[in-house]
Design a protein around this motif. Structure first.
Motif, short mmCIF file in Angstrom:
data_model
loop_
_atom_site.label_atom_id
_atom_site.label_comp_id
_atom_site.label_asym_id
_atom_site.label_seq_id
_atom_site.Cartn_x
_atom_site.Cartn_y
_atom_site.Cartn_z
N LEU A 209 0.83 -1.22 0.00
CA LEU A 209 0.00 0.00 0.00
C LEU A 209 0.86 1.26 0.00
CD1 LEU A 209 -2.95 -0.85 2.42
CD2 LEU A 209 -3.00 -0.69 -0.05
N LYS A 210 1.97 1.21 0.73
CA LYS A 210 2.87 2.37 0.75
C LYS A 210 3.40 2.67 -0.66
CE LYS A 210 4.58 1.89 5.51
NZ LYS A 210 5.75 1.51 6.36
N ASP A 211 3.77 1.61 -1.37
CA ASP A 211 4.26 1.77 -2.75
C ASP A 211 3.15 2.23 -3.69
OD1 ASP A 211 6.90 1.31 -2.42
OD2 ASP A 211 6.88 -0.78 -3.05
N LEU A 212 1.94 1.66 -3.52
CA LEU A 212 0.82 2.04 -4.38
C LEU A 212 0.45 3.51 -4.21
CD1 LEU A 212 -1.53 -1.08 -4.11
CD2 LEU A 212 -0.42 -0.23 -6.17
N CYS A 213 0.63 4.03 -3.00
CA CYS A 213 0.36 5.45 -2.77
C CYS A 213 1.33 6.34 -3.55
CB CYS A 213 0.46 5.77 -1.27
SG CYS A 213 -0.91 5.15 -0.31
N LYS A 214 2.49 5.77 -3.89
CA LYS A 214 3.51 6.55 -4.62
C LYS A 214 3.55 6.21 -6.10
CE LYS A 214 6.42 6.48 -0.47
NZ LYS A 214 7.67 5.93 0.13
N ARG A 215 2.55 5.46 -6.57
CA ARG A 215 2.57 5.02 -7.97
C ARG A 215 2.41 6.19 -8.93
NH1 ARG A 215 -2.65 4.02 -6.28
NH2 ARG A 215 -4.29 4.75 -7.71
N VAL A 216 2.94 5.99 -10.11
CA VAL A 216 2.85 6.99 -11.18
C VAL A 216 1.58 6.73 -11.98
CG1 VAL A 216 3.98 7.91 -13.24
CG2 VAL A 216 5.36 7.08 -11.33
N SER A 217 0.84 7.76 -12.29
CA SER A 217 -0.35 7.61 -13.11
C SER A 217 0.06 7.62 -14.58
CB SER A 217 -1.34 8.74 -12.83
OG SER A 217 -2.52 8.57 -13.56
N LEU A 218 -0.34 6.58 -15.30
CA LEU A 218 0.13 6.40 -16.68
C LEU A 218 -0.99 6.61 -17.69
CD1 LEU A 218 2.13 3.07 -16.18
CD2 LEU A 218 3.05 5.40 -16.08
N ASN A 219 -0.60 7.04 -18.88
CA ASN A 219 -1.51 7.06 -20.05
C ASN A 219 -0.63 7.07 -21.29
OD1 ASN A 219 -0.83 9.90 -20.67
ND2 ASN A 219 -2.06 10.36 -18.84
N LYS A 220 -1.23 7.16 -22.47
CA LYS A 220 -0.43 7.07 -23.70
C LYS A 220 0.51 8.26 -23.88
CE LYS A 220 -4.18 8.94 -26.59
NZ LYS A 220 -5.08 8.64 -27.72
N ASN A 221 0.24 9.35 -23.16
CA ASN A 221 1.13 10.52 -23.23
C ASN A 221 2.17 10.52 -22.11
OD1 ASN A 221 -0.27 11.65 -25.48
ND2 ASN A 221 -1.89 12.31 -24.07
N TYR A 222 1.98 9.66 -21.12
CA TYR A 222 2.92 9.59 -20.01
C TYR A 222 3.22 8.11 -19.76
CZ TYR A 222 5.30 11.10 -15.80
OH TYR A 222 6.28 11.37 -14.85
#
Length: 537
Positions: A209-222
């Motif tokens: 959960l600690k890592d998930l809180c720091k996850r990067v939000s991804l999409n086709k532009n990122y």
């Protein structure tokens, strides 16, 4: 018994072509159960004569029949895993309603009570009414109405949520806010965990959960960052690899039966001290019970090439499948074998741990899928639906379902509780090589030797997208965490990214290595891709 079989066989072969295909599938299980009944009655000579006379009628089952023909006593029925599975799990068939009605009428009119008894006791026949649509021929809608699915998932256990919410350490922390949201979602979906996690599992879930809180939000532009590990000097002997869920450990399996565990962090691997050292430690004191084991540890135990390895979600265990027909459960605190599981009669191609760390599954060249439990060395479930080698297994995130991929080009979904097939996914044109499920539990992605990556809706078993771009066998597929990006890796030395929200199905990004086929590529909790492969220079 033999007369009953001859009458049924003659009637089926004389049936109209419209019904014959449905009825022919009935002969194989009836033939085997008659043979097993004769063995059970100690009529060994009659059984062998019957077996030898009619086995030529099933040329596509020759490999499987070899596991049955060695039965020479009643005792063998209780020792052969394939026989036990065949007798304790109902053989499932699907046929048209009219063909089924004709069958029942024929059996009743000819007083073939023995055949009816076999069908009632050992078989489950689902009769479909109405015309068959093209999709039903493909098996897509065959189970959707009969088996409603519960695909609800929770990221962590109730015990983990309670541990965080009751701890002063996380008061007013963003982790507490995140867990409160997860708790509301779980309560609204009425999700309950049946298996209680251990303290080490709760700790690993908190770290997750600690890592998930720091996850990067991804999409086709990122697009995500990718970290690639190349294994040198394997001389084409590296057969499989796996990265732990938290991306801190790497396991590599080799043709010479060894498994190497590597640390991917700056920390050395740690193992429990031996018993003589532990006896000197003050239990109430703060003495360290662990000792450094170096950056690489070799696991020795198998007697054949390693074909599949998987970490448990808590990083406490590793399972491995080998050409020696066994599965081994390893402790990553001791770096030793805890248990050896024997039931397969041919090489074990695939293994997978359930997210609850309680169950794991194996698939083999003997067409069997077996569900095991870490508390016992006996099979919990034995599944025999595949028509060819079971090449990949994958648990659903809620641990209630198991997906299997086979050399017969099909993916099947089974309920762990009943061992019944609840969905069939048809779309690939070659052997299934890899599977992954989305963390919401609604989607499945698959890769194959046909070079295609397919995104499926699990509930309807329908294809949502088909991604074409790889130039060779797809080795691995992986969903990102709560983002639309999917990654796949291949023998063509590339990792490709796909956006499941993009209706064009075009490749969003492609990353090549110089000469390294990527065995394994997977998203970590922070949405960073880790991948590994052997250098083939």
């Amino acid at each position: 018994m033999e007369d009953s079989f001859i009458k049924l066989k003659s009637w089926v072969e004389d049936s109209l072509d419209l019904f014959k295909n449905d009825l022919l599938s009935l002969l194989y299980p009836i033939y085997l159960h008659i043979y097993l009944d004769l063995v059970a009655q100690d009529e060994i000579e009659l059984a062998n004569n019957f077996f030898d006379t009619y086995k030529v009628e099933f040329p596509d089952k020759i490999e499987e029949l070899r596991s049955f023909e060695s039965l020479n006593s009643k005792q063998h029925l209780h020792e052969n895993a394939l026989v036990i599975g065949f007798r304790t799990n109902k053989y499932m068939l699907i046929m048209g309603r009219y063909a089924y009605d004709l069958l029942i009428n024929f059996l009743e009119e000819n007083n073939l009570i023995y055949i009816l008894k076999i069908m009632n006791q050992y078989m489950e026949i689902k009769a479909q009414s109405g015309p068959r649509t093209e999709e039903k021929k493909m098996g897509i809608d065959a189970f959707t109405d009969s088996f409603p699915l519960d695909l609800n998932t929770s990221l962590v256990s109730i015990e983990c949520e309670e541990s965080i919410l009751s701890s002063e350490q996380y008061k007013y922390d963003h982790l507490e806010t995140y867990v409160l949201q997860l708790k509301k979602q779980r309560e609204s979906k009425k999700i309950e965990s049946k298996i209680k996690p251990t303290p080490s599992q709760i700790k690993s879930q908190i770290d997750k959960l600690k890592d998930l809180c720091k996850r990067v939000s991804l999409n086709k532009n990122y697009l995500p960052s990718i970290c690639c590990y190349t294994v040198q000097n394997t001389y084409e002997g590296m057969t499989c690899s796996e990265i732990s869920p938290d991306s801190t450990l790497l396991a590599c399996g080799y043709n010479d039966s060894y498994i190497d565990i590597h640390s991917l962090s700056k920390n050395q691997l740690r193992k429990l001290k031996n018993s003589s050292e532990l006896s000197k430690i003050d239990i109430k004191g703060k003495d360290d019970k662990m000792v450094d084991a170096g950056e690489v540890v070799r696991l020795i135990g198998h007697s054949g090439p390693i074909y599949s390895i998987k970490f448990s979600s808590s990083n406490k265990f590793l399972i491995s499948g080998s050409a020696d027909g066994t599965i081994r459960l390893w402790s990553l605190d001791l770096f030793k074998t805890i248990c050896v599981y024997k039931a397969h009669t041919f090489p074990v191609w695939t293994v997978d741990f359930a997210p609850n760390d309680f169950f794991f599954a194996s698939g083999s060249a003997d067409r069997q899928t077996i569900v095991w439990c870490t508390k016992s060395n006996k099979p919990e479930r034995l599944i025999l639906n595949a028509l060819s080698d079971v090449t990949v297994t994958k648990f659903h995130p809620n641990s209630n379902y198991l997906f299997t991929g086979s050399s017969d080009h099909k993916i099947r979904m089974f309920s762990i509780e009943t061992a019944q097939m609840v969905r069939s996914f048809v779309g690939h044109s070659d052997t299934i090589t890899c599977l992954d499920t989305s963390h919401c539990g609604k989607y499945l992605v698959s890769g194959s030797k046909d070079k295609a990556v397919i995104l499926w809706d699990i509930d309807s078993a329908k294809i949502l997208s088909k991604y074409i771009g790889h130039e060779s066998t797809v080795y691995s597929v992986s969903f990102s965490f709560f983002s639309p990006i999917i990654c796949s890796s291949s023998a063509d030395n590339s990792v490709r990214l796909w956006d499941k929200s993009d209706s064009s199905n075009n490749c969003t990004g492609v990353y090549y290595t110089k000469n390294t086929p990527i065995h394994c590529a997977k998203f970590g909790y922070r949405n960073i891709i880790s991948c590994v492969g052997p250098f083939m220079g």
